[in-house]
Design a protein around this motif. Sequence first.
Motif, mmCIF file in Angstrom:
data_model
loop_
_atom_site.group_PDB
_atom_site.id
_atom_site.type_symbol
_atom_site.label_atom_id
_atom_site.label_comp_id
_atom_site.label_asym_id
_atom_site.label_seq_id
_atom_site.Cartn_x
_atom_site.Cartn_y
_atom_site.Cartn_z
ATOM 1 N N GLY A 66 14.594 26.876 45.905
ATOM 2 C CA GLY A 66 15.044 25.537 46.261
ATOM 3 C C GLY A 66 14.690 25.135 47.672
ATOM 4 O O GLY A 66 15.079 24.072 48.145
ATOM 5 N N ILE A 67 13.927 25.971 48.401
ATOM 6 C CA ILE A 67 13.558 25.693 49.789
ATOM 7 C C ILE A 67 12.271 24.873 49.832
ATOM 8 O O ILE A 67 11.310 25.161 49.123
ATOM 9 C CB ILE A 67 13.377 27.013 50.569
ATOM 10 C CG1 ILE A 67 14.721 27.753 50.660
ATOM 11 C CG2 ILE A 67 12.808 26.761 51.947
ATOM 12 C CD1 ILE A 67 15.801 27.021 51.441
ATOM 13 N N ASP A 68 12.270 23.865 50.697
ATOM 14 C CA ASP A 68 11.102 23.022 50.884
ATOM 15 C C ASP A 68 9.921 23.882 51.336
ATOM 16 O O ASP A 68 9.966 24.495 52.402
ATOM 17 C CB ASP A 68 11.448 21.980 51.943
ATOM 18 C CG ASP A 68 10.271 21.120 52.363
ATOM 19 O OD1 ASP A 68 9.188 21.248 51.765
ATOM 20 O OD2 ASP A 68 10.462 20.311 53.292
ATOM 21 N N PRO A 69 8.845 23.927 50.567
ATOM 22 C CA PRO A 69 7.704 24.760 50.948
ATOM 23 C C PRO A 69 6.971 24.257 52.181
ATOM 24 O O PRO A 69 6.186 24.988 52.776
ATOM 25 C CB PRO A 69 6.800 24.717 49.709
ATOM 26 C CG PRO A 69 7.188 23.484 48.991
ATOM 27 C CD PRO A 69 8.653 23.302 49.253
ATOM 28 N N GLY A 70 7.214 23.001 52.579
ATOM 29 C CA GLY A 70 6.626 22.511 53.810
ATOM 30 C C GLY A 70 7.306 23.111 55.026
ATOM 31 O O GLY A 70 6.712 23.235 56.092
ATOM 32 N N PHE A 71 8.562 23.488 54.880
ATOM 33 C CA PHE A 71 9.269 24.209 55.944
ATOM 34 C C PHE A 71 8.722 25.632 55.993
ATOM 35 O O PHE A 71 8.312 26.132 57.035
ATOM 36 C CB PHE A 71 10.771 24.214 55.650
ATOM 37 C CG PHE A 71 11.553 25.239 56.423
ATOM 38 C CD1 PHE A 71 11.735 25.099 57.785
ATOM 39 C CD2 PHE A 71 12.109 26.340 55.782
ATOM 40 C CE1 PHE A 71 12.458 26.051 58.505
ATOM 41 C CE2 PHE A 71 12.833 27.287 56.483
ATOM 42 C CZ PHE A 71 13.009 27.143 57.846
ATOM 43 N N GLU A 72 8.696 26.275 54.859
ATOM 44 C CA GLU A 72 8.077 27.588 54.728
ATOM 45 C C GLU A 72 8.160 27.996 53.270
ATOM 46 O O GLU A 72 9.236 28.134 52.701
ATOM 47 C CB GLU A 72 8.778 28.636 55.599
ATOM 48 C CG GLU A 72 8.118 29.998 55.504
ATOM 49 C CD GLU A 72 8.679 30.992 56.494
ATOM 50 O OE1 GLU A 72 8.485 30.784 57.710
ATOM 51 O OE2 GLU A 72 9.322 31.959 56.065
ATOM 52 N N GLY A 73 7.006 28.172 52.665
ATOM 53 C CA GLY A 73 6.998 28.565 51.263
ATOM 54 C C GLY A 73 5.588 28.642 50.725
ATOM 55 O O GLY A 73 4.613 28.408 51.440
ATOM 56 N N GLY A 74 5.460 28.962 49.465
ATOM 57 C CA GLY A 74 4.162 29.059 48.821
ATOM 58 C C GLY A 74 3.656 30.478 48.783
ATOM 59 O O GLY A 74 4.407 31.430 48.543
ATOM 60 N N GLY A 75 2.348 30.640 49.039
ATOM 61 C CA GLY A 75 1.755 31.965 48.942
ATOM 62 C C GLY A 75 2.052 32.849 50.134
ATOM 63 O O GLY A 75 2.524 33.978 49.989
ATOM 64 N N SER A 76 1.771 32.337 51.336
ATOM 65 C CA SER A 76 1.949 33.177 52.519
ATOM 66 C C SER A 76 2.039 32.308 53.759
ATOM 67 O O SER A 76 1.634 31.148 53.754
ATOM 68 C CB SER A 76 0.754 34.127 52.675
ATOM 69 O OG SER A 76 -0.447 33.388 52.849
ATOM 70 N N LYS A 77 2.552 32.892 54.822
ATOM 71 C CA LYS A 77 2.570 32.207 56.109
ATOM 72 C C LYS A 77 2.581 33.257 57.213
ATOM 73 O O LYS A 77 3.339 34.230 57.164
ATOM 74 C CB LYS A 77 3.788 31.295 56.238
ATOM 75 C CG LYS A 77 3.779 30.448 57.505
ATOM 76 C CD LYS A 77 4.930 29.456 57.483
ATOM 77 C CE LYS A 77 4.974 28.633 58.748
ATOM 78 N NZ LYS A 77 6.142 27.734 58.768
ATOM 79 N N PHE A 78 1.730 33.017 58.209
ATOM 80 C CA PHE A 78 1.600 33.954 59.317
ATOM 81 C C PHE A 78 1.847 33.196 60.615
ATOM 82 O O PHE A 78 1.254 32.146 60.848
ATOM 83 C CB PHE A 78 0.199 34.564 59.330
ATOM 84 C CG PHE A 78 -0.220 35.101 57.988
ATOM 85 C CD1 PHE A 78 0.271 36.307 57.516
ATOM 86 C CD2 PHE A 78 -1.092 34.380 57.181
ATOM 87 C CE1 PHE A 78 -0.097 36.788 56.267
ATOM 88 C CE2 PHE A 78 -1.470 34.852 55.931
ATOM 89 C CZ PHE A 78 -0.972 36.064 55.471
#
Length: 683
Positions: free
Chosen positions: A244-256
């Motif tokens: 339920g977290i906005d992927p623009g804040f942090e989400g999807g495949g990966s983030k570095f």
Amino acid sequence: MPAGAIVVPVGVDIQSVVDSAPAGSTFWIEAGEHRMQSVKPKDNDHFIGQEGAILNGSHQITDFTKEGANWVASDQTQEGMRLSTDKGIPGAERAGYPETFFIDDKPLSPVDSLGKVAPGKFYFDYAADKIYFQDDPAGHKVEAGVSPFAFAGGAKGVTVENLVIEKYDPPVQHAAVGWDPSAQGWVVQNNEIRLNYALGAYVGTDGKIVGNNIHDNGQMGLGANGTDILVQGNEIGHNGYFAGIDPGFEGGGSKFAQTTNLQVLGNYAHDNNGYGLWTDIDNIHTLYDGNTVVNNLAGGISHEISYDATIRNNVVTGNGSPTAPWLWDGQIQIQNSKNVEVYGNHVDATTGGNGITLIQQDRGSGAYGPHTTTGNAVHDNVIVDGTPGAGVSGSVADFDEAGLRNGGNSFANNAYHYADPSGQHFSWVNTGYDFSGFQTTAGEDAGATISTQIPVAQTVPVGFTPAPETPAPSEPGSQTPPVAADPALPATTAPAAPEHAESVDPASTPVVSTPVATEPASPATAQPAAPEQTGSTAPAPVTAQPGAGTGDGTPPVPAAPDETSATGSAPHTDPHDPGRGLAHCHGGTEARGGGATPTSPVSASSDAHPSWADLLADHGVDPSVASAISARLDGHVDWQAVAGNALQHYAGLAEQHWANHAGAETATPIDHFHHASAGGHWG
């Protein structure tokens, strides 16, 4: 089993075994299901799963009562750490509450009151220690997530391999394996990491995430923060759909975030709710090489508010919305980052957003200087779009156009393949061009070619098996956005590490898993090339997306980092990505490398790309959410024309972002979507 390994049978408390052994011990976790095991290793401990070993952070529920239309599971005392509860997507209830509930390995969506319980949804009454749901449990496996992590703590040099690790409840921006950047020198390899509430895996300095299958995690697949990190050969798929977290804040495949010398090599990132691969915030000397990034709901590879990077030899196709406004949802997107060299990539926006895009906004400064889009060189790539009138490559700005124009960015020697080669598929500093104008008026892409031949890249890399279609939820009934009707059952090989924020002391509780040990590949090296000059403006003006984040049509509002995420990222103002709309963290990375000839793995066949409507439906978008958004947009957007694609998700996010940052409930995200609703890029 390695000589001298300590055997850990099912039913034994793994933490007690670790506590009794010296640092640097090897533990052989026997086949079977090890439930609710949470382990804080000692330095240089090595955990190896026998084939069939599973660490499961949930407990299985077998006793139920009936209250009216609801089934009830009592004595549920688990209650995890709540983070980022204000970062939910529209329609998501209890976003940031990590408690999960599964029926036959499918996560149900949480609701915030008993009266909202319906098939596919559950209500956790924390005061009464009860979980209410309506799906008949008879003959089904029912589980509730309990343990916050499988492996965590500040030990150095830990290795976790050959395990299946599932159904843990780490809080937002924390991972089931590694937990946060304190996992320094950790090697996470050859595991299957799935169905965990937030991230699957996370590593810090000197960490390696190699050869894992990381899929169907609620917020994001993996993340990393630190120096000399390797992420290689992982499959990262179907993440970001049920927390339920906005992927623009942090989400999807990966983030570095805040990495130096990060290497992201040969990964297969696909079908994630957000970017496939994303460097955001003060990354420098980054290398993306040989990755296949396909069908992610936002862009493919995004390098944001970061520095020197090399992005080369990747296949990036079908990412983003086919109606992406402005130059958002680039297959490769450079946003407020400098000294990035992009070459040798096969980029295809036929069923996705845009091509290779350079975006400049007011994003302030970072660890290595101003966050400007300057000194970037895009050359010797294959750029494809088989859909007439769609797909743009080039540059745009809603802040300091002169700085972008004179910033030494360049396109050169790219090979374009368009169904309509005379169309306006190019932008240079907010002006749209056809191919001829891009070369002669804008002065860009000398040596480039254009053709109507549409080459097809291999979208499932060698060594990976195409992911099977995920079965629909076992029970009928609508599911709200936070619930993913996506988790595929046990796969093999390839997860990676999740991104994370402020450290939170993990609670202890054990779990299970199953993989095989492999010597991680050694990192490659790369040096960024210096970009070239920019051209001047000319014909058709490209409408600068207002304020990339405000959507009210007023002058651009800087995407200044007015708040940071737990990972320390500043919110970005991309009005269109799956979370672009909520204050979300951004960061960028730079890669270094020399020139190369444009090579791109191309085959005669292509994988069918489902429509965005099908993809979102498969991931449980609730019709009620569409209705709520439709009511706001009535009279502005023909909702029926866009209801089936990603705008159903994006519009709500943009509206939420507008309300959060502009402070008015009457906000309309129309300006962010006017290009999309008009069916064009140039307004």
